[in-house]
Design an enzyme around this catalytic site. Sequence first.
Site, PDB file in Angstrom:
ATOM      1  N   SER A   8      27.189   9.204 -27.338  1.00  0.00           N
ATOM      2  CA  SER A   8      26.886  10.339 -26.462  1.00  0.00           C
ATOM      3  C   SER A   8      27.795  10.314 -25.241  1.00  0.00           C
ATOM      4  O   SER A   8      27.863   9.311 -24.537  1.00  0.00           O
ATOM      5  CB  SER A   8      25.424  10.280 -26.006  1.00  0.00           C
ATOM      6  OG  SER A   8      25.149  11.295 -25.066  1.00  0.00           O
ATOM      7  N   CYS A   9      28.513  11.427 -24.996  1.00  0.00           N
ATOM      8  CA  CYS A   9      29.340  11.557 -23.797  1.00  0.00           C
ATOM      9  C   CYS A   9      28.720  12.618 -22.889  1.00  0.00           C
ATOM     10  O   CYS A   9      27.843  13.369 -23.330  1.00  0.00           O
ATOM     11  CB  CYS A   9      30.780  11.927 -24.162  1.00  0.00           C
ATOM     12  SG  CYS A   9      30.998  13.623 -24.739  1.00  0.00           S
ATOM     13  N   PRO A  10      29.128  12.705 -21.638  1.00  0.00           N
ATOM     14  CA  PRO A  10      28.487  13.638 -20.704  1.00  0.00           C
ATOM     15  C   PRO A  10      28.470  15.095 -21.150  1.00  0.00           C
ATOM     16  O   PRO A  10      27.476  15.777 -20.975  1.00  0.00           O
ATOM     17  CB  PRO A  10      29.311  13.465 -19.416  1.00  0.00           C
ATOM     18  CG  PRO A  10      29.791  12.063 -19.489  1.00  0.00           C
ATOM     19  CD  PRO A  10      30.081  11.821 -20.942  1.00  0.00           C
ATOM     20  N   THR A  16      31.943  12.302 -27.847  1.00  0.00           N
ATOM     21  CA  THR A  16      30.794  11.917 -28.683  1.00  0.00           C
ATOM     22  C   THR A  16      31.218  11.761 -30.136  1.00  0.00           C
ATOM     23  O   THR A  16      30.902  10.754 -30.795  1.00  0.00           O
ATOM     24  CB  THR A  16      29.685  12.988 -28.588  1.00  0.00           C
ATOM     25  OG1 THR A  16      29.237  13.053 -27.233  1.00  0.00           O
ATOM     26  CG2 THR A  16      28.517  12.656 -29.493  1.00  0.00           C
TER      27      THR A  16
END
Length: 456
Positions: A8-10, A16
């Site tokens: 999960s990325c921002p 992601t």
Amino acid sequence: MKIVAVTSCPTGIAHTYMAAEALQMAAKEMNVEIKVETHGSIGVENEITSEEINKAHAVIIAADTKIDKTKFEGLPIVEGTVQDAIKNSKGLIERAMKLKKEEKEYVEKISEIKEEKQNKKKGPYHHLMTGVSYMIPFVVAGGILIAISFAFGIHAAENEGTLPWALSFIGGGAAFALMIPILSGFIAYSIADRPGLVPGMIGGMLSAQIGAGFLGGLVAGFLAGYTIILLRKWIKLPKTMEGLMPVLVLPLLSSLIVGLLMLYIIGKPAAAINNGLSNWLENLQEGSAIVLGLVIGLMMAFDMGGPVNKAAYAFGVSTIAAGQSSSVMAAVMAAGMVPPLGIGIATLIAKNKFTKEEREAGKASLVLGISFITEGAIPFAAADPLRVIPSLMAGSAITGALTMLFKVKLAVPHGGIFVLPIPNAVEGLLPYIISIAIGSVVTAFLVATLKKPKVE
């Protein structure tokens, strides 16, 4: 041996899935069975089931946002960032393979110590990015709805009851109104888990109402999260009354503390700074504006979706939060489109400098570029950073400076070229397109010149 993983990325757009793909490719090379659950912008995909958790040896969590680990209870956990998964996926898998389920208690103790150290070292950024990741969909949806309302005329939304008014009200009155509370709430959630949501969102709503804006929302989120942590340490109830902590004691006391501090101490200074920043941006002289655009361009291309890039994007979003067109947001999006576009053009004009696989990836990079997904340039930058990254930064810096020179303004925080045809979404559409084109050509020329020819 089977391993499960979560990435999960921002923004939940590119990193992601790049992290997930890197883990899958590494596992295949190492002959390890893996299932990767992605927490992207459209939600959870490829979700890991209870049965798969029971059969798994360990779990890898490669995330820059808050991930609920409840369902993995009983499994050894290896934690890292999405960059760890992209750059050292084999290392993460090797660490996971060495763990044993019997080591669970030991692993948990180590994780607690590690979590405390991580909170000290990089906690604020991690918490901020969690808030930003939940906020972005509200900003994008609201911004595009407002931009569509402009298509009927720049003042069409002033006529109550009309469709333009409805679009503007949904976008600005609802989506944008929720933006700062969501940001604050999920910063607090990242710090203190679910109990942080109530004081965080209340603090964020107060920030929006008293004019403290984006900056006040940031302060409210961190204040709420750490208030919850302190209350947990200070208040000890008998076991028979512990059930009151999450539903009564923590939400009531934390909301009271955060609310009073926002209203009487933090709110007015934050509002003054917020207004000062807005006035400064509005009154920037030509030279200062060009320098600001230059810096924004450098930041957008420096790490392409990393902390520096996200800081520039968050700054752009903060300037568009009032529902108005923003010169900073225009520079941010234009500069963010340049790296993948420039790389894609370079693969077309200097084919001898790229392998067949890279030339194919260049086509995808063009599509990502027009969509404002800067991460499309990462594989090329990772393969040859000393030549590629300076080339990307040069092109983006020129584009950022040009958008400021031409006084271009943007009413939409995302979408790439797909939002440009919306009437009145961009103030200065032709100069904006020219700025992006010039920066992309500069990047392409530099990459094509600096890179060495490839031998197939």
